[in-house]
Design an enzyme around this catalytic site. Structure first.
Site, PDB file in Angstrom:
ATOM      1  N   ASP A  17      44.906 -15.198  57.704  1.00  0.00           N
ATOM      2  CA  ASP A  17      45.584 -16.640  56.956  1.00  0.00           C
ATOM      3  C   ASP A  17      46.693 -16.728  55.931  1.00  0.00           C
ATOM      4  O   ASP A  17      46.734 -15.018  55.357  1.00  0.00           O
ATOM      5  CB  ASP A  17      44.132 -16.726  55.658  1.00  0.00           C
ATOM      6  CG  ASP A  17      44.039 -17.977  55.309  1.00  0.00           C
ATOM      7  OD1 ASP A  17      44.439 -18.973  55.589  1.00  0.00           O
ATOM      8  OD2 ASP A  17      43.650 -18.303  54.158  1.00  0.00           O
ATOM      9  N   ASN A  65      39.662 -27.411  60.804  1.00  0.00           N
ATOM     10  CA  ASN A  65      40.876 -27.545  60.665  1.00  0.00           C
ATOM     11  C   ASN A  65      42.178 -28.246  61.733  1.00  0.00           C
ATOM     12  O   ASN A  65      42.994 -28.990  61.680  1.00  0.00           O
ATOM     13  CB  ASN A  65      42.070 -25.734  61.796  1.00  0.00           C
ATOM     14  CG  ASN A  65      42.196 -25.099  60.797  1.00  0.00           C
ATOM     15  OD1 ASN A  65      41.033 -24.281  60.882  1.00  0.00           O
ATOM     16  ND2 ASN A  65      42.117 -25.154  58.486  1.00  0.00           N
TER      17      ASN A  65
END
Ligand code: IPE
Ligand code: IPE
Ligand code: MG
Length: 240
Positions: A17, A65
Site C-alpha cells: 500500500d 479496488n
C-alpha cells in the site's frame, strides 16, 4: 542479519500500500506510483528468495479496488498484464511457481489466458511460490469455498455429514489451500488494517505495519521486518 532458517517466515503476505500517496507527494500521477511499485515487488521477490522464504503472497488488487476511477483500474490491469508478459520467462529461470488468487473471471480474456498460461507453465517449479492476489477479497474467498464445498457435497458432505465438518475439511476449499498460512503479514503505507486480505488465513499471523510507502520499501526494509519477526514469541494460545 544472520539468517537462522528456523526464524525465517516460511510464508510472507504483503499489502503493498501507498503507491498513490508516494506519487502525490512527488506531484506525480498515481500511475507512476504503481509503476514504481512493480519495481519494489520485483526486488522484494528476489530478496525473499535469497532470505529463504518459500511462499510470498502479494496483494495487488482487491475486490473493493473496482470502486476506483476507471482510468486507474485499467492502468493497474494493463500494468499487471505487461509485467506478467515480461516476467514469465524469469519465473521459469528462477524456479518460481506462480499462482493467482481472486476472481480472475472479472478480467479481460487476454489477461485470463496469460494468467492461466503462466500458472500452467510454472506449475512444476518448487523453489519458491509466488502468489498474486488480484480481484481478491477475504470475504470472496470464504464464500467461494462454501460454494465449492456445497457443489462437492455428493463426494464429501453427504459422506462425512455436516456435523463432522472440521476446519481442515473447510481449508481444502480456500484459494490458498495448498500453502501454509502466512507467518508474517507486512503492510506498507501507514494504515493498520487488513482491508479484506486473507482474513481466514491470517488468524495467527504476526502483523508488521510500516509507514514506508510501497515504492520506497527496499530489500533492507524486508530484512528489518524479518528481524522484528524473529523477536516475536508465537504462542498459538499456549503458555510458553
Ligand atoms: C496500493 O497503493 C496499490 C493498490 C491498491 C492497487 P494505493 O493505490 O492504495 O496507494 P494509496 O494508498 O492511495 O497511497
Ligand atoms: C489494499 O489497499 C489493497 C491492495 C494493496 C491491493 P487499499 O488502498 O485498497 O486499502 P484501503 O482502501 O486503504 O483499506
Ligand atoms: Mg491504498
Amino acid at each position: 542479519m544472520s539468517t537462522n532458517n528456523l526464524s525465517i517466515p516460511k510464508h510472507v503476505a504483503v499489502v503493498m500500500d501507498g503507491n498513490g500517496r508516494w506519487a502525490s507527494s512527488r506531484f506525480l500521477p498515481r500511475s507512476s506510483g504503481h509503476v514504481k511499485g512493480i519495481k519494489s515487488a520485483i526486488s522484494i521477490i528476489n530478496k525473499s528468495i535469497q532470505l529463504g522464504t518459500k511462499y510470498l503472497t502479494l496483494f495487488a488488487f482487491s475486490s473493493e479496488n473496482w470502486n476506483r476511477p476507471p482510468e486507474e483500474i485499467s492502468n493497474l490491469i494493463n500494468l499487471f498484464t505487461r509485467t506478467l508478459e515480461k516476467q514469465v520467462d524469469r519465473l521459469m529461470t528462477e524456479g518460481i511457481c506462480f499462482h493467482v488468487i481472486g476472481d480472475i473471471t472479472a478480467f479481460n480474456y487476454d489477461l485470463q489466458e496469460l494468467i492461466n498460461y503462466a500458472v500452467r507453465k510454472t506449475a512444476d517449479n518448487k523453489r519458491f511460490y509466488l502468489t498474486v492476489a488480484a480481484n481478491y477479497g477475504g470475504h470472496w474467498d470464504i464464500l467461494q469455498a462454501i460454494k465449492l464445498m456445497l457443489i462437492d457435497k455428493e463426494n464429501f458432505l453427504f459422506e462425512r455429514g455436516c456435523h463432522n465438518l472440521n476446519i481442515n475439511d473447510f481449508n481444502r476449499y480456500l484459494s490458498m489451500s495448498w500453502a501454509p498460512d502466512p507467518d508474517l503479514l507486512i503492510r506498507t503505507g501507514g494504515e493498520k488494517r487488513i482491508s479484506n486480505f486473507l482474513i481466514w488465513q491470517l488468524a495467527y499471523t504476526e502483523l508488521y505495519f510500516t509507514d514506508i510507502y510501497w515504492p520506497d520499501f527496499t530489500p533492507l526494509d524486508l530484512e528489518k521486518a524479518f528481524e522484528w519477526y524473529r523477536t516475536r514469541e508465537r504462542r498459538f494460545g499456549k503458555i510458553i
